[in-house]
Design an enzyme around this catalytic site. Structure first.
Site, PDB file in Angstrom:
ATOM      1  N   SER A   1       0.871  -1.090   0.154  1.00 20.29           N
ATOM      2  CA  SER A   1      -0.070   0.121  -0.246  1.00 20.29           C
ATOM      3  C   SER A   1       0.840   1.695  -0.298  1.00 20.29           C
ATOM      4  CB  SER A   1      -0.549  -0.442   1.213  1.00 20.29           C
ATOM      5  OG  SER A   1       0.142   0.117   2.185  1.00 20.29           O
TER       6      SER A   1
ATOM      7  N   ASN B   1      -2.173  -2.673  13.531  1.00 15.91           N
ATOM      8  CA  ASN B   1      -3.555  -2.725  13.191  1.00 15.91           C
ATOM      9  C   ASN B   1      -4.259  -1.723  14.456  1.00 15.91           C
ATOM     10  OD1 ASN B   1      -3.721  -4.491  12.140  1.00 15.91           O
ATOM     11  ND2 ASN B   1      -4.406  -5.969  13.735  1.00 15.91           N
TER      12      ASN B   1
ATOM     13  N   THR C   1     -40.551  26.128  -9.785  1.00 16.25           N
ATOM     14  CA  THR C   1     -40.242  24.902  -9.266  1.00 16.25           C
ATOM     15  C   THR C   1     -40.121  23.771 -10.660  1.00 16.25           C
ATOM     16  OG1 THR C   1     -42.960  24.959  -9.195  1.00 16.25           O
ATOM     17  CG2 THR C   1     -41.823  25.958  -6.977  1.00 16.25           C
TER      18      THR C   1
ATOM     19  N   SER D   1     -14.142  27.953 -26.261  1.00 19.45           N
ATOM     20  CA  SER D   1     -14.252  26.821 -27.558  1.00 19.45           C
ATOM     21  C   SER D   1     -12.969  26.738 -28.293  1.00 19.45           C
ATOM     22  CB  SER D   1     -15.514  27.398 -28.007  1.00 19.45           C
ATOM     23  OG  SER D   1     -15.098  25.884 -29.253  1.00 19.45           O
TER      24      SER D   1
ATOM     25  N   LYS E   1     -17.604  31.427 -27.222  1.00 22.56           N
ATOM     26  CA  LYS E   1     -18.144  30.738 -26.375  1.00 22.56           C
ATOM     27  C   LYS E   1     -17.916  30.883 -24.921  1.00 22.56           C
ATOM     28  CE  LYS E   1     -20.570  27.206 -26.039  1.00 22.56           C
ATOM     29  NZ  LYS E   1     -20.728  25.930 -26.978  1.00 22.56           N
TER      30      LYS E   1
ATOM     31  N   ASN F   1     -17.927  28.749 -21.664  1.00 22.18           N
ATOM     32  CA  ASN F   1     -18.131  27.802 -21.186  1.00 22.18           C
ATOM     33  C   ASN F   1     -17.905  27.745 -19.667  1.00 22.18           C
ATOM     34  OD1 ASN F   1     -18.943  26.748 -23.181  1.00 22.18           O
ATOM     35  ND2 ASN F   1     -16.934  25.194 -23.890  1.00 22.18           N
TER      36      ASN F   1
ATOM     37  N   GLU G   1     -19.022  22.789 -14.350  1.00 23.26           N
ATOM     38  CA  GLU G   1     -19.838  21.214 -15.373  1.00 23.26           C
ATOM     39  C   GLU G   1     -18.898  20.469 -13.951  1.00 23.26           C
ATOM     40  OE1 GLU G   1     -20.356  21.520 -19.563  1.00 23.26           O
ATOM     41  OE2 GLU G   1     -18.776  23.527 -18.707  1.00 23.26           O
TER      42      GLU G   1
ATOM     43  N   TYR H   1      -9.306  -6.715  12.674  1.00 23.51           N
ATOM     44  CA  TYR H   1      -8.685  -6.819  11.370  1.00 23.51           C
ATOM     45  C   TYR H   1      -9.002  -7.256  10.014  1.00 23.51           C
ATOM     46  CZ  TYR H   1      -5.759  -4.411   7.997  1.00 23.51           C
ATOM     47  OH  TYR H   1      -5.285  -3.877   6.524  1.00 23.51           O
TER      48      TYR H   1
ATOM     49  N   GLN I   1      -7.179  -1.882   3.651  1.00 23.39           N
ATOM     50  CA  GLN I   1      -6.268  -1.528   2.854  1.00 23.39           C
ATOM     51  C   GLN I   1      -6.844  -1.109   1.974  1.00 23.39           C
ATOM     52  OE1 GLN I   1      -2.221  -2.896   2.927  1.00 23.39           O
ATOM     53  NE2 GLN I   1      -2.325  -2.516   0.578  1.00 23.39           N
TER      54      GLN I   1
ATOM     55  N   LYS J   1      -8.496   3.461   2.199  1.00 23.84           N
ATOM     56  CA  LYS J   1      -7.049   4.970   2.155  1.00 23.84           C
ATOM     57  C   LYS J   1      -7.231   5.749   0.561  1.00 23.84           C
ATOM     58  CE  LYS J   1      -3.757   2.637   4.731  1.00 23.84           C
ATOM     59  NZ  LYS J   1      -5.350   2.121   5.091  1.00 23.84           N
TER      60      LYS J   1
HETATM   61  N1  ARG Z   1      -0.977  -1.283   4.753  1.00 27.91           N
HETATM   62  C1  ARG Z   1      -1.756  -1.850   6.494  1.00 27.91           C
HETATM   63  C2  ARG Z   1      -3.291  -0.997   5.736  1.00 27.91           C
HETATM   64  O1  ARG Z   1      -3.133   0.187   5.603  1.00 27.91           O
HETATM   65  C3  ARG Z   1      -1.422  -1.765   7.525  1.00 27.91           C
HETATM   66  C4  ARG Z   1      -2.342  -2.764   8.703  1.00 27.91           C
HETATM   67  C5  ARG Z   1      -1.560  -4.023   8.283  1.00 27.91           C
HETATM   68  N2  ARG Z   1      -1.928  -4.951   9.155  1.00 27.91           N
HETATM   69  C6  ARG Z   1      -1.603  -6.349   8.923  1.00 27.91           C
HETATM   70  N3  ARG Z   1      -1.865  -6.673   9.843  1.00 27.91           N
HETATM   71  N4  ARG Z   1      -0.924  -6.695   8.299  1.00 27.91           N
HETATM   72  O2  ARG Z   1      -4.597  -1.632   5.972  1.00 27.91           O
END
Ligand code: ARG
Length: 463
Positions: A28, A115, A160, A282, A288, A290, A295, A322, A327, A330
């Protein structure tokens, strides 16, 4: 024997390193590097707490805290070599800390897990975003307030079904958005309050046997208190979902406003001119101008809704605690936050710069039989007709005017009396749009006096 290529952070039980595809799906770091500052703040708080609780020596904690600052500056200055093999920001930071300070780095992960670490980092990040959205909303609301104040008594058509309904004031229309953004602000602030509990110290899922001080880390990181259940602390992402929920509703409001700006700036409406700074031309049609920013605001909203649905879907079937699925939280939140902030800033710029075309607003307000309700109300008030009958009489007058190709005030008194004999000259007073809006003084109504009160009220609220 551990294979040399197995993971240096958790490879103890592994005989071989991961397949390249495993590494690709698992890592990640490509996106969670955005949590670097939060990760380092969390680790510094944790290190200080470990020393205060007598779990590590002051000397080791000091080395960790100093070393972490070095890592932070390397990242901020773009001198940090992120490694996919180290999976994520947490292990990248810790591995680099080890290179810088040596063995004491290995004590940092005492009494915590990735975690609770990731839950803490992500919460800190989302909290910063809530604060940023809060600020951007207030800025945008001030821009709407300025428009409302300038045009508290400018008359425009209220719609309306996008059909002319009754005259309203420009100020009233602008203040409608202030109310919407005000509720968005409330949602953002509620979410912040609710989410401000610290997961750090929940460890992997069950808490820890080390005598940690969760109150201390919570305080150091600006949380109101530590989260009270370790399973919950590491396994919910409702704080991110509340952010996305609030973001989605706010984005929906922005999109409606954007849609109105697109309509209003068209050659057919010409209610507003958007500034050159927030328009484009344009390449083929020289005339134009725009409303691209509007938009794009309207369109970007889809990504924010999408993020909300995506994360809801990630979370909905996960057993406690967890799971790696989480993951995937994000990128959705990062993208939604970036686009919401951009949309808020673009809307603020457009609203600040736009010029309402007062004359066109007035002319449009006066067309389309917009004061028909005022006429019906007059028949009730002055002639004592039941509203249903007044409605019918007015309908006949509208049909008459439509047949003649004119508006209601253009009908002669004789025309009026041909439909209802008791109508007098006085009726013309209520057919003017200025009188119409001025008469709507009920609380929350469109009359300029009410609009000015609301502008004042919001100015006081926003300070
Ligand atoms: N990169 C992981 C996440 O974003 C971190 C947590 C990883 N924990 C684990 N038990 N593998 O969730």
């Amino acid at each position: 024997m551990t294979d040399k290529s197995s993971n240096q952070m958790w490879g103890g039980r592994f005989a071989a390193g991961p397949d390249a595809i495993m590494e690709a799906i698992n890592a990640s770091i490509g996106f969670d590097k955005r949590l670097a500052a939060q990760d380092i703040a969390g680790s510094r708080a944790h290190a200080a707490m470990l020393a205060a609780a007598g779990i590590v020596s002051d000397k080791d904690a000091e080395a960790m805290r100093e070393g972490l600052l070095t890592v932070l500056s390397e990242i901020e200055e773009g001198r940090f070599a992120f490694s996919t093999a180290l999976e994520d920001i947490h292990m990248n930071v810790e591995a680099r800390l080890k290179e810088i300070i040596g063995d004491p780095a290995g004590r940092l992960h005492t009494g915590r897990s990735r975690n609770d670490q990731v839950a803490t980092d992500f919460k800190l990040w989302v909290r910063d975003q809530l604060d940023a959205v809060d600020g951007a909303l207030v800025t945008l609301m001030r821009a709407c307030l300025a428009q409302a104040e300038a045009g508290a008594d400018w008359v425009m058509p209220g719609f309306t079904h996008l059909q002319t309904a009754q005259p309203v004031t420009w100020g009233h229309h602008m203040m409608a958005y202030v109310e919407m953004f005000g509720r968005d602000l409330g949602r953002v602030r509620d979410a912040r309050k609710r989410m401000n509990e610290c997961p750090l110290g929940a460890a992997a899922l069950a808490g820890t046997s080390f005598p940690i001080d969760r109150q201390m880390t919570a305080e150091a990181l600006g949380f109101d208190r530590p989260a009270a259940n370790s399973l919950d602390a590491v396994s919910d992402r409702d704080f991110a979902l509340e952010f996305l929920g609030a973001a989605s509703i706010c984005a929906m409001h922005l999109s409606r406003f954007a849609e109105e700006l697109v309509i209003w700036s068209s050659a057919q409406f010409r209610f507003v001119s958007l500034s050159d700074r927030f328009s484009t031309g344009s390449s083929i049609m020289p005339q134009k101008k725009n409303p691209d920013a509007a938009e794009l605001i309207r369109a970007k909203i889809g990504r924010i809704f999408g993020a909300n649905v995506a994360l809801m879907t990630v979370m909905k079937g996960l057993p406690l605690a967890y799971s790696k699925d989480m993951q995937e939280d994000k990128e959705q939140v990062f993208d939604a936050a970036d686009n919401l902030m951009l949309a808020l800033a673009a809307m603020d710029g457009m609203v600040r710069d736009m010029t309402a075309n007062k004359d066109n607003l007035r002319a449009a307000a006066a067309s389309g039989f917009s004061t028909a309700t005022d006429l019906a109300d007059w028949l009730v008030r002055v002639l004592g007709l039941p509203f249903r009958e007044a409605h019918h009489v007015t309908g006949s007058l509208v049909a008459l005017a439509e047949g003649k190709g004119c508006d209601l005030p253009d009908l002669s008194l004789a025309d009026m009396q041909s439909v209802h004999g008791e109508i007098t000259e006085a009726v013309y007073d209520v057919l003017g749009v200025e009188n119409s809006v001025a008469s709507r003084t009920s609380y929350g109504g469109t009359a300029p006096v009410r609009v000015r009160e609301q502008v004042q009220r919001w100015k006081e609220i926003l300070g």
